[in-house]
Design a protein around this motif. Structure first.
Motif, PDB file in Angstrom:
ATOM      1  N   GLU A  84      58.357  56.965  -3.187  1.00  0.00           N
ATOM      2  CA  GLU A  84      59.694  56.866  -2.841  1.00  0.00           C
ATOM      3  C   GLU A  84      60.357  58.302  -2.217  1.00  0.00           C
ATOM      4  OE1 GLU A  84      61.952  55.904  -6.523  1.00  0.00           O
ATOM      5  OE2 GLU A  84      60.940  53.832  -6.810  1.00  0.00           O
ATOM      6  N   HIS A  86      58.722  61.016  -0.722  1.00  0.00           N
ATOM      7  CA  HIS A  86      58.010  61.533   0.583  1.00  0.00           C
ATOM      8  C   HIS A  86      57.685  60.542   1.580  1.00  0.00           C
ATOM      9  CE1 HIS A  86      57.268  65.203  -1.848  1.00  0.00           C
ATOM     10  NE2 HIS A  86      56.876  64.611  -2.900  1.00  0.00           N
ATOM     11  N   LYS A  87      58.280  61.074   2.606  1.00  0.00           N
ATOM     12  CA  LYS A  87      57.581  60.428   3.951  1.00  0.00           C
ATOM     13  C   LYS A  87      56.242  61.372   3.829  1.00  0.00           C
ATOM     14  CE  LYS A  87      61.131  59.819   7.363  1.00  0.00           C
ATOM     15  NZ  LYS A  87      61.797  60.358   8.484  1.00  0.00           N
ATOM     16  N   THR A  89      54.053  63.510   5.651  1.00  0.00           N
ATOM     17  CA  THR A  89      54.257  64.296   6.931  1.00  0.00           C
ATOM     18  C   THR A  89      53.140  65.410   6.773  1.00  0.00           C
ATOM     19  OG1 THR A  89      55.870  65.592   5.631  1.00  0.00           O
ATOM     20  CG2 THR A  89      56.509  64.022   7.004  1.00  0.00           C
ATOM     21  N   MET A 115      51.493  53.372   8.055  1.00  0.00           N
ATOM     22  CA  MET A 115      52.675  53.930   8.290  1.00  0.00           C
ATOM     23  C   MET A 115      53.484  53.292   9.645  1.00  0.00           C
ATOM     24  SD  MET A 115      52.019  57.768   7.042  1.00  0.00           S
ATOM     25  CE  MET A 115      51.012  58.038   8.499  1.00  0.00           C
ATOM     26  N   SER A 118      58.178  56.343  11.859  1.00  0.00           N
ATOM     27  CA  SER A 118      58.954  57.303  11.194  1.00  0.00           C
ATOM     28  C   SER A 118      57.834  57.972  10.153  1.00  0.00           C
ATOM     29  CB  SER A 118      60.047  56.912  10.602  1.00  0.00           C
ATOM     30  OG  SER A 118      61.105  56.357  11.835  1.00  0.00           O
ATOM     31  N   ASN A 119      56.849  57.693  10.029  1.00  0.00           N
ATOM     32  CA  ASN A 119      55.967  58.310   9.191  1.00  0.00           C
ATOM     33  C   ASN A 119      56.159  57.952   7.661  1.00  0.00           C
ATOM     34  OD1 ASN A 119      54.114  59.726  10.942  1.00  0.00           O
ATOM     35  ND2 ASN A 119      55.348  61.537  10.507  1.00  0.00           N
ATOM     36  N   LYS A 120      57.113  56.772   7.578  1.00  0.00           N
ATOM     37  CA  LYS A 120      57.258  56.200   6.359  1.00  0.00           C
ATOM     38  C   LYS A 120      56.030  55.026   5.831  1.00  0.00           C
ATOM     39  CE  LYS A 120      62.337  56.380   6.430  1.00  0.00           C
ATOM     40  NZ  LYS A 120      63.573  55.453   6.437  1.00  0.00           N
TER      41      LYS A 120
END
Length: 209
Positions: A84, A86-87, A89, A115, A118-120
């Motif tokens: 929840e 962190h992306k 990155t 992913m 958006s790197n989510k």
């Protein structure tokens, strides 16, 4: 109830889990003895199995299962918070996400984090589970999942139960195989992270991806 959960010691929290001790020992005293065997470290306690816990006088199967279940809930909470919060990155955020899942396992597992642009994190999936020496990975399944999820990037993650952070020749070969497969599908392999209980190795950070 009066002072709140933070006021309790680790032994008192474990005592609440087991409910009672034995005729000659209180629940708190029994819990202190168990924690003493675990080096007073909850991470070590989390590795105890039901049979190991049942070796303590006063701990039957039901109490042992309660302790193991509580430790597992704690691990899952850590993993959920990382997802929840962190992306993805950096390699550090990969470690924070995956260490609670595979960092303490006695066998090797290979996971992929899928992913979006958006790197989510779209999903993290266990691709294979092996023995102490290694595991097999299905490259086709890895990218089938990516296409179904609409992923544009993925991160490879596996653990080394031995604790060594050095990638094996097989680790490097598999990484290159997945990188090449991803190129033809326009899906980028962003990193391959080897996780141990306390640390990690990142192919991207070391410039060998």
């Amino acid at each position: 109830m009066n002072k709140g959960k933070a006021a309790l010691s680790d032994a008192e929290l474990v005592a609440i889990l087991i409910g009672s001790g034995s005729l000659n020992e209180s629940a708190v005293s029994l819990s202190q003895r168990i924690l003493g065997k675990a080096e007073n470290n909850l991470n070590v306690l989390g590795k105890f199995t039901v049979p190991q816990l049942m070796e303590f006088k006063g701990i039957g199967e039901a109490k042992a299962i309660s302790i193991v279940a509580a430790m597992e809930l704690g691990r899952r909470r850590r993993a959920g918070e990382a997802l929840e919060k962190h992306k993805v990155t950096s390699s550090t955020s990969v470690f924070e996400l995956m260490q609670p899942v595979i960092g303490e396992l006695p066998h090797e597992e290979f996971w992929i984090i899928y992913m979006d642009n958006s790197n989510k994190v779209l999903q993290k999936v266990q691709l294979s589970k092996g023995g102490i020496t290694g595991t097999l990975v299905d490259v086709r399944l890895a990218f089938k999942n990516a296409l179904q999820l609409g992923a544009v990037g993925l991160i490879l993650v596996h653990n080394h139960p031995s604790g060594t952070l050095k990638p094996s020749h097989a680790d490097k070969q598999l990484t290159q195989k997945l990188v090449k497969a991803g190129e033809s599908l326009d899906i980028k392999v962003l990193d391959h992270v080897i996780v141990t209980e306390k640390s990690y190795f990142s192919f991207a950070d070391e410039g060998i991806l």
